[in-house]
Design a protein around this motif. Structure first.
Motif, short mmCIF file in Angstrom:
data_model
loop_
_atom_site.label_atom_id
_atom_site.label_comp_id
_atom_site.label_asym_id
_atom_site.label_seq_id
_atom_site.Cartn_x
_atom_site.Cartn_y
_atom_site.Cartn_z
N SER A 1 0.89 -1.26 0.03
CA SER A 1 0.07 0.07 0.06
C SER A 1 0.83 1.41 -0.12
O SER A 1 0.70 2.46 -0.56
N PHE A 2 1.96 1.16 0.81
CA PHE A 2 2.74 2.38 0.62
C PHE A 2 3.79 2.53 -0.63
O PHE A 2 4.09 3.67 -0.93
N LEU A 3 4.19 1.28 -0.98
CA LEU A 3 4.99 1.40 -2.40
C LEU A 3 4.09 1.92 -3.17
O LEU A 3 4.52 2.83 -4.16
N ASP A 4 2.92 1.48 -3.42
CA ASP A 4 1.86 2.24 -4.59
C ASP A 4 1.44 3.58 -4.19
O ASP A 4 1.43 4.36 -5.23
N ARG A 5 1.46 3.78 -3.08
CA ARG A 5 1.06 5.60 -2.85
C ARG A 5 2.33 6.23 -2.62
O ARG A 5 1.99 7.70 -3.44
N MET A 6 3.53 5.92 -2.50
CA MET A 6 4.46 6.75 -2.41
C MET A 6 5.51 6.82 -3.39
O MET A 6 6.25 7.56 -3.70
N ASN B 1 5.62 2.22 7.35
CA ASN B 1 5.62 3.56 7.10
C ASN B 1 6.93 4.31 6.90
O ASN B 1 6.96 5.33 6.42
N THR B 2 7.91 3.54 7.20
CA THR B 2 9.21 3.59 7.01
C THR B 2 9.99 3.23 5.83
O THR B 2 10.32 3.56 5.12
N LEU B 3 9.77 1.84 6.00
CA LEU B 3 10.26 1.07 4.90
C LEU B 3 9.63 1.16 3.56
O LEU B 3 10.25 1.14 2.59
N GLY B 4 8.24 1.57 3.61
CA GLY B 4 7.50 1.83 2.09
C GLY B 4 8.04 3.02 1.56
O GLY B 4 8.51 2.95 0.33
N PRO B 5 8.09 4.37 2.10
CA PRO B 5 8.98 5.35 1.36
C PRO B 5 10.47 4.84 1.25
O PRO B 5 10.81 5.55 0.00
N ALA B 6 11.29 4.12 1.87
CA ALA B 6 12.62 3.91 1.75
C ALA B 6 12.62 2.98 0.30
O ALA B 6 13.37 3.41 -0.46
N LEU B 7 11.84 2.03 0.15
CA LEU B 7 11.80 1.02 -0.86
C LEU B 7 11.27 1.67 -1.69
O LEU B 7 11.77 1.54 -3.06
N ALA B 8 10.07 2.47 -1.91
CA ALA B 8 9.79 3.26 -2.84
C ALA B 8 10.84 4.13 -3.69
O ALA B 8 10.61 4.31 -4.86
N SER B 9 11.45 4.82 -2.63
CA SER B 9 12.59 5.64 -3.15
C SER B 9 13.65 4.97 -4.12
O SER B 9 13.98 5.26 -5.17
N LEU B 10 14.33 3.74 -3.32
CA LEU B 10 15.15 2.96 -4.24
C LEU B 10 14.36 2.24 -5.34
O LEU B 10 15.00 2.46 -6.62
N ILE B 11 13.51 1.72 -5.31
CA ILE B 11 12.97 1.04 -6.28
C ILE B 11 12.25 1.74 -7.38
O ILE B 11 12.51 1.64 -8.58
N GLY B 12 11.67 2.95 -7.07
CA GLY B 12 11.12 3.90 -7.99
C GLY B 12 11.90 4.48 -8.65
O GLY B 12 12.03 4.49 -9.93
N TYR C 1 19.73 8.39 -0.98
CA TYR C 1 19.93 9.35 0.32
C TYR C 1 18.58 9.49 0.83
O TYR C 1 18.26 9.80 1.84
N GLY C 2 17.34 9.65 -0.16
CA GLY C 2 16.19 10.00 0.39
C GLY C 2 15.60 8.78 1.00
O GLY C 2 14.68 8.92 1.81
N SER C 3 16.16 7.57 0.90
CA SER C 3 15.82 6.33 1.59
C SER C 3 16.17 6.32 3.09
O SER C 3 15.67 5.68 3.85
N LEU C 4 17.42 7.07 3.17
CA LEU C 4 18.10 6.88 4.59
C LEU C 4 17.25 7.38 5.89
O LEU C 4 17.19 6.38 6.93
N PRO C 5 16.49 8.41 5.76
CA PRO C 5 15.75 8.85 6.91
C PRO C 5 14.68 7.66 7.10
O PRO C 5 14.26 7.57 8.41
N PHE C 6 14.14 7.01 6.21
CA PHE C 6 13.17 6.11 6.63
C PHE C 6 13.72 4.49 7.09
O PHE C 6 12.84 4.12 7.77
N PHE C 7 14.83 4.52 6.71
CA PHE C 7 15.54 3.25 7.10
C PHE C 7 15.71 3.41 8.78
O PHE C 7 15.47 2.43 9.59
N VAL C 8 16.46 4.56 9.00
CA VAL C 8 16.55 5.15 10.49
C VAL C 8 15.27 5.16 11.07
O VAL C 8 15.07 4.79 12.23
#
Length: 418
Positions: free
Chosen positions: A31-36, A152-163, A276-283
């Motif tokens: 759901s987060f990958l799809d929205r983010m 809520n953290t991993l979704g945006p992080a993975l969205a950043s990397l995968i996207g 770098y955009g994924s780092l805050p979400f992994f943390v």
């Protein structure tokens, strides 16, 4: 002669509720990958459709219009018909419209597609929280909720990397078409594995059912039977709605505009933004899990986890846009995310353990409705402030900081009942 104790040691045993939580986690992740992923694609969508920042912000906000409107109806449906049906249909629905997003050829169609996509996702949260309340005993619910909410953290992080990777290789349209496909399989998994009543699950053990019965009995002693129409009139739920509304202005503003900020202000390339955009979400994942653990261990002091964590997040968010060094800006974003997501978990630990199980779907959906209204407002307001200040993000960041501080101030009024 001294003999060693021969008492058997308790061994960890995988329980049905852990499998249910795993399925919920994967569902929330997609759901987060799809929205983010739209946040990564936004600069390219804006270029293709010749959109200014405010118009790009409307793309983000349109999703939240559908998402927020169906929080309460989705929860009510889960309470009436059971969460399994609602979750399976919701995931299949939004997955179809995720793929269709990559096929639109005009700005109005894109807005319509994102709105209808949001309708599907809006029916899911209340159902998932009801499932946790049904399968988990009271003393594990905050931790389970935090594990689920780690997306809520991993979704945006993975969205950043995968996207970023897919867009760089194939264009922004391809990322939406690709990400919509797995949701159909997840919907089938929910339909065939999860049961509305744990007692009807073919693999659940007698000991696990006993744990749930004991927990439910304790909760029944502490909470009188109450209907949703009565609970909606209580002061507590509207305090939670307001706290979550203000908090989510910061949350959604932070994650929706972070990629654009790194590219436009800090001068990062697409791939560098993805990394770098994924780092805050992994943390932030560390903060989320720590917040859930602490929330279960210090149930009577949850607001004292939420308030200082929210304020510290605001402080480091201020440092993020005031420092001249791009490296320091990323570091401060990471620290801000750590405290932001710790506060997130502490808050939802309070929510999930304060609402009677029978009305969990509708009541948790009501609280989340406040946050998703913020999700509708925040991206558009940020875009407007960026345009108003000729591309500067400073005023937009101050808007997020003010909302976080206001959220903490409202939380001071909440009584520590759990």
């Amino acid at each position: 002669m001294t003999s060693l104790s021969t008492s058997p040691q308790r061994k960890f045993r995988w329980k049905v509720r852990y499998s249910v939580l795993s399925i919920l986690w994967v569902s929330w992740l997609f759901s987060f990958l799809d929205r983010m992923v739209v946040s990564i694609a936004l600069p390219f969508i804006g270029k293709d459709f010749q959109l200014d920042a405010a118009s790009q912000g409307i793309i983000l906000s349109t999703f939240f219009a559908g998402y927020s409107l169906f929080q309460i109806p989705g929860g009510l449906l889960a309470d009436k018909f059971g969460p399994r049906r609602v979750m399976a249909l919701a995931i299949a629905w939004w997955s179809v419209f995720t793929s269709l997003t990559g096929l639109v050829v005009s700005y109005p169609l894109l807005l319509l597609c994102r709105f209808v996509f949001g309708v599907g996702e809006g029916c899911f949260p209340g159902s998932s929280w009801k499932t946790i309340a049904t399968y988990f005993p009271s003393n594990e619910r905050a931790t389970a909720t935090a594990i689920q909410a780690s997306v809520n953290t991993l979704g945006p992080a993975l969205a950043s990397l995968i996207g970023a990777s897919i867009i760089a290789a194939f264009g922004w349209q391809s990322v939406f078409v690709t990400l919509g496909l797995p949701g159909i399989f997840i919907a089938l998994l929910i339909w065939f594995y999860i049961k509305d009543n744990p007692a009807q699950h073919p693999h659940i053990s007698a000991s696990e059912l006993s744990e749930l019965a004991e927990s439910n009995a304790d909760s029944a002693e502490q909470t009188k039977e109450i209907k949703f129409s009565q609970f909606i009139k209580s002061k507590m739920i509207w305090q939670m709605v307001l706290i979550w509304f203000l908090f989510d202005i910061t949350f959604w503003g932070f994650i929706s505009w972070l990629p654009s900020y790194l590219m436009k202000v800090r001068g990062f390339s697409l791939i560098k933004t993805g990394i770098y955009g994924s780092l805050p979400f992994f943390v932030g994942t560390i903060g989320m899990l720590a917040g859930g653990y602490l929330s279960d261990r210090f149930k009577g002091y949850r607001k004292w986890l939420f308030i200082p964590s929210t304020l510290l997040s605001a402080v480091f968010l201020y440092f993020t846009f005031t420092v001249t060094s791009a490296s320091l800006a990323v570091a401060f974003q990471c620290i801000s995310a750590l405290f932001l997501f710790l506060a997130f978990a502490a808050f939802w630990g309070l929510v999930i353990d304060s609402i009677p199980q029978e009305i969990m779907g509708a009541s948790s959906g009501t609280v989340n409705f406040g946050g998703q209204v913020a999700g509708f407002i925040s991206p558009w307001v940020m875009g407007y402030l960026i345009d108003l200040n000729h591309g500067s993000f400073d005023m937009a960041f101050l808007f997020l900081i003010a909302a976080a501080v206001a959220s903490a101030l409202v939380a001071l009024k909440v009584k520590n009942k759990s």
